[in-house]
Design an enzyme around this catalytic site. Structure first.
Site, PDB file in Angstrom:
ATOM      1  N   SER A 237       0.805  -1.187  -0.061  1.00  0.00           N
ATOM      2  CA  SER A 237       0.026  -0.169   0.007  1.00  0.00           C
ATOM      3  C   SER A 237       0.954   1.259   0.059  1.00  0.00           C
ATOM      4  CB  SER A 237      -0.914  -0.070   1.189  1.00  0.00           C
ATOM      5  OG  SER A 237      -1.615  -1.145   1.171  1.00  0.00           O
ATOM      6  N   GLY A 273      -2.935  -0.349  -4.184  1.00  0.00           N
ATOM      7  CA  GLY A 273      -1.971   0.208  -3.417  1.00  0.00           C
ATOM      8  C   GLY A 273      -1.277   1.357  -3.777  1.00  0.00           C
ATOM      9  N   PRO A 316      -7.586  -0.013  -7.195  1.00  0.00           N
ATOM     10  CA  PRO A 316      -7.198   1.027  -6.454  1.00  0.00           C
ATOM     11  C   PRO A 316      -8.236   1.646  -5.545  1.00  0.00           C
ATOM     12  CG  PRO A 316      -7.923   1.825  -8.668  1.00  0.00           C
ATOM     13  CD  PRO A 316      -7.754   0.262  -8.510  1.00  0.00           C
ATOM     14  N   GLY A 317      -8.108   2.210  -4.214  1.00  0.00           N
ATOM     15  CA  GLY A 317      -8.932   2.764  -3.524  1.00  0.00           C
ATOM     16  C   GLY A 317      -8.610   3.966  -2.918  1.00  0.00           C
ATOM     17  N   ARG A 318      -7.439   3.808  -2.117  1.00  0.00           N
ATOM     18  CA  ARG A 318      -6.756   5.232  -1.648  1.00  0.00           C
ATOM     19  C   ARG A 318      -6.656   6.365  -2.624  1.00  0.00           C
ATOM     20  NH1 ARG A 318      -2.875   4.898   2.555  1.00  0.00           N
ATOM     21  NH2 ARG A 318      -2.682   2.960   2.178  1.00  0.00           N
ATOM     22  N   TYR A 366       0.012   3.332  12.208  1.00  0.00           N
ATOM     23  CA  TYR A 366       1.061   2.947  11.374  1.00  0.00           C
ATOM     24  C   TYR A 366       2.217   4.133  11.450  1.00  0.00           C
ATOM     25  CZ  TYR A 366      -2.777   0.637   9.388  1.00  0.00           C
ATOM     26  OH  TYR A 366      -3.881  -0.469   9.075  1.00  0.00           O
ATOM     27  N   CYS A 393      -7.828   9.116  26.056  1.00  0.00           N
ATOM     28  CA  CYS A 393      -6.989   8.660  27.097  1.00  0.00           C
ATOM     29  C   CYS A 393      -5.848   7.523  26.681  1.00  0.00           C
ATOM     30  CB  CYS A 393      -7.749   8.000  28.119  1.00  0.00           C
ATOM     31  SG  CYS A 393      -8.807   9.327  29.071  1.00  0.00           S
ATOM     32  N   GLU A 394      -4.728   8.121  25.525  1.00  0.00           N
ATOM     33  CA  GLU A 394      -3.826   7.351  24.975  1.00  0.00           C
ATOM     34  C   GLU A 394      -2.948   8.700  24.895  1.00  0.00           C
ATOM     35  OE1 GLU A 394      -3.364   4.424  24.740  1.00  0.00           O
ATOM     36  OE2 GLU A 394      -5.407   3.433  25.183  1.00  0.00           O
TER      37      GLU A 394
END
Length: 471
Positions: A237, A273, A316-318, A366, A393-394
C-alpha cells in the site's frame, strides 16, 4: 524555561512554509481554496458553514474529486491496455471507504467494486451495484458470506487458501451455479512507498505461495461448480512508483504462463496500493504513468513468453478517495511542553482537538504523517511547530505528529486535516465511548450527508443494561 532554549525542534523532512496559510495543492482536493475571508472552502462550501451545520469532527468529501479521480483512473488503464490490444477491469477497493453513495459514484465512472466482508457486500448491493461487477476478497470468509456471495451472483470470489476451494465449490454446487474464482498468490514482492523488497517467501496471512499455486488451481479445475479465471496479487500500500509492480508483474506472468498448460487462465489481477500525498514532500507518480509502466511490463513479459496478454484487473482505493477527504476539528486547549532531547531542552506545542484516534487511527497504528492548516481564518503570526492531538486517554492519540501552524492558533479555531478520505472513516471506533462523526459530501457549494454521525443515544442503544436504570 531558559531564554536560550531553542523554541522548536522539527523532523528533518518537515520544511517550514513561507506562508503558514498556504494550501499545498498535492494534499488537498483540487477545489479547495481560501476565500477572501480567510476561510478554507471545500467544493465551494466554507469550513465554518459546514461546521455550523454538522458540528466537529466532520469528514468532508469533495464529491467531484472522487468522481474525477475514478474516471481518470479508468481512462488511464484503458489507454494503457489499448496500446497492446488488451482489456482491463478496474475495481474500487471498498475497504478504503465504502458507502452506498461512493459505490454509485465509482460504478457510474466505470469501475467495479471490490469487497472483503459480508458488510461491504451488503453496502454494495444496497447501492444497486450489479453483483456481476463485484469481487469478494478475504482470508477468512465465513460459510454465510460465501453462500450469500454465490447466491446473489457475485462476479468473482478470490480464493485465499487451499481449504477455501472445497467450501466455495460446495456453495456453488448447492446453488446450482458455476462460480468464477481467482486465486490470490504472494509474488514475494512487498512494496511500501517507493521502495520494494523481493523475497522468495512472504510471511503474511493473505494468499498462497507461487510454488503452491498449481496445486490449488488443479483442485479448482477438478470442481465442475468452479470456473478458474486467473491469479490475483497485491504487493502493498501507499506505493509511489512502478518498480515493485514491474517486478511482481514479471513473476506473475511467469506463473500465469505455467498455468496455461493445464487450461484457460484468462485474467490477471495485479491489485492496487497506489499512493497519495499526505505531506508536501510526498511525490506519488501520476496514475497515468503508473498504468502505462505496469501494463508495459506485463506486455513485455508476455511477448517474451509468446503468450497473449491476459485480461488485466487493478484495485485502487486510496488513490481515488483519499485526497478527496478533509477532516475538520475544533481546537480545545493548547499547551507548550518542554522536552529533553540529546541536543538539550526543546519546546513542543500541543493543540488538542475534539476528535482523534477514534476518527483517524492511522497515526497511532502506522505512524502515518498528515498535514494541517487553520481552517476558519488566516493568520499573520509566525509559524510554530505543533503537534495536533486528540481527546482520548492514550498518549499515542496523535492526529498530526508534526506540522507548522500559526502561533496564535487558539481555542475555538478550526483545524483542517487533508487526505483523510481513505482508511479514516473505515477504521473509526467508539473508543472512550465517543460517537463516530458524520461523513458528508460537498459539490458546487452544496452539502449532504453520506453517513450519519452517531449520538450518545446510539451508543446507549447498544448497551443491553442501559434501560435497566441504576442497580
Amino acid at each position: 524555561m531558559s531564554s536560550a532554549m531553542p523554541a522548536t525542534f522539527a523532523p528533518d523532512w518537515l520544511v517550514e512554509p513561507a506562508d503558514v496559510n498556504e494550501l499545498p495543492s498535492k494534499v488537498w482536493p483540487r477545489r479547495t481554496t481560501r476565500a477572501e475571508s480567510g476561510e478554507i472552502t471545500i467544493g465551494g462550501a466554507s469550513a465554518s458553514a459546514l461546521v455550523a451545520q454538522y458540528g466537529t469532527p466532520v469528514l468532508v468529501l469533495d464529491e467531484q474529486e472522487i468522481r474525477d479521480r475514478a474516471a481518470e483512473t479508468v481512462a488511464a488503464f484503458t489507454e494503457a491496455v489499448a496500446a497492446h490490444n488488451a482489456a482491463v477491469t478496474v475495481y474500487y477497493a471498498g475497504k478504503a471507504f465504502l458507502s452506498t453513495h461512493i459505490a454509485r459514484w465509482v460504478t457510474e465512472a466505470g469501475l467495479n467494486v471490490d469487497v472483503c466482508s459480508g458488510g461491504e457486500l451488503a453496502v454494495a448491493l444496497a447501492a444497486g451495484v450489479d453483483p456481476a461487477r463485484i469481487g469478494f476478497h478475504g482470508n477468512n470468509k465465513s460459510d454465510a458470506e460465501i453462500d450469500r456471495a454465490v447466491a446473489v451472483g457475485i462476479g468473482t470470489i478470490v480464493i485465499d487458501s487451499f481449504e477455501e476451494v472445497d467450501r466455495v465449490a460446495a456453495a456453488a454446487a448447492q446453488a446450482g451455479t458455476r462460480q468464477r474464482v481467482l486465486v490470490r498468490v504472494n509474488s514475494g514482492v512487498h512494496a511500501e512507498t517507493h521502495d520494494f523488497l523481493a523475497t522468495a517467501h512472504e510471511d503474511q496471512k493473505f494468499g498462497i505461495t507461487l510454488r503452491d499455486a498449481p496445486r490449488v488451481v488443479a483442485a479448482i479445475r477438478a470442481h465442475s461448480s468452479l470456473e478458474f479465471r486467473g491469479l490475483h496479487c497485491h504487493i502493498g500500500s501507499q506505493i509511489f512508483g512502478s518498480s515493485g509492480f514491474r517486478e511482481s508483474a514479471r513473476r506473475m506472468v511467469a506463473a500465469h504462463a505455467e498455468l496455461l498448460a493445464g487450461g484457460e487462465a484468462p485474467q490477471l489481477n495485479l491489485g492496487g496500493g497506489f499512493g497519495i500525498a499526505y505531506t508536501s514532500i510526498d511525490d506519488p507518480a501520476p496514475i497515468a504513468d503508473l498504468a502505462r509502466e505496469i501494463v508495459d511490463a506485463v506486455a513485455e513479459e508476455c511477448v517474451a513468453r509468446g503468450i497473449a496478454i491476459p485480461h488485466l484487473s487493478f484495485e485502487p482505493g486510496r488513490s481515488i478517495v483519499g485526497t478527496a477527504g478533509v477532516t475538520l476539528y475544533s481546537v480545545g486547549t493548547t499547551k507548550e511542553v518542554t522536552v529533553d532531547t540529546p541536543e538539550g531542552e526543546r519546546m513542543r506545542r500541543y493543540i488538542s482537538v475534539d476528535g482523534g484516534m477514534s476518527d483517524n487511527a492511522r497515526t497511532a497504528l502506522y505512524g502515518a504523517q498528515y498535514s494541517a492548516r487553520l481552517a476558519n481564518r488566516t493568520s499573520g503570526s509566525a509559524a510554530q511547530l505543533s503537534r495536533v492531538v486528540g481527546m482520548h486517554c492514550e498518549s499515542g492519540d496523535i492526529v498530526v505528529d508534526n506540522e507548522y501552524l500559526p502561533a496564535d492558533a487558539t481555542r475555538g479555531d478550526l483545524i483542517a486535516v487533508p487526505a483523510t478520505g481513505a482508511y479514516c472513516a473505515s477504521l473509526a471506533s467508539n473508543y472512550n465511548h465517543v460517537p463516530r462523526p458524520p461523513v458528508i459530501a460537498v459539490r458546487v457549494g452544496e452539502a449532504r450527508i453520506l453517513v450519519r454521525g452517531e449520538t450518545i443515544d446510539d451508543l446507549l442503544a447498544r448497551d443491553a443494561g442501559a434501560d435497566e436504570g441504576e442497580a
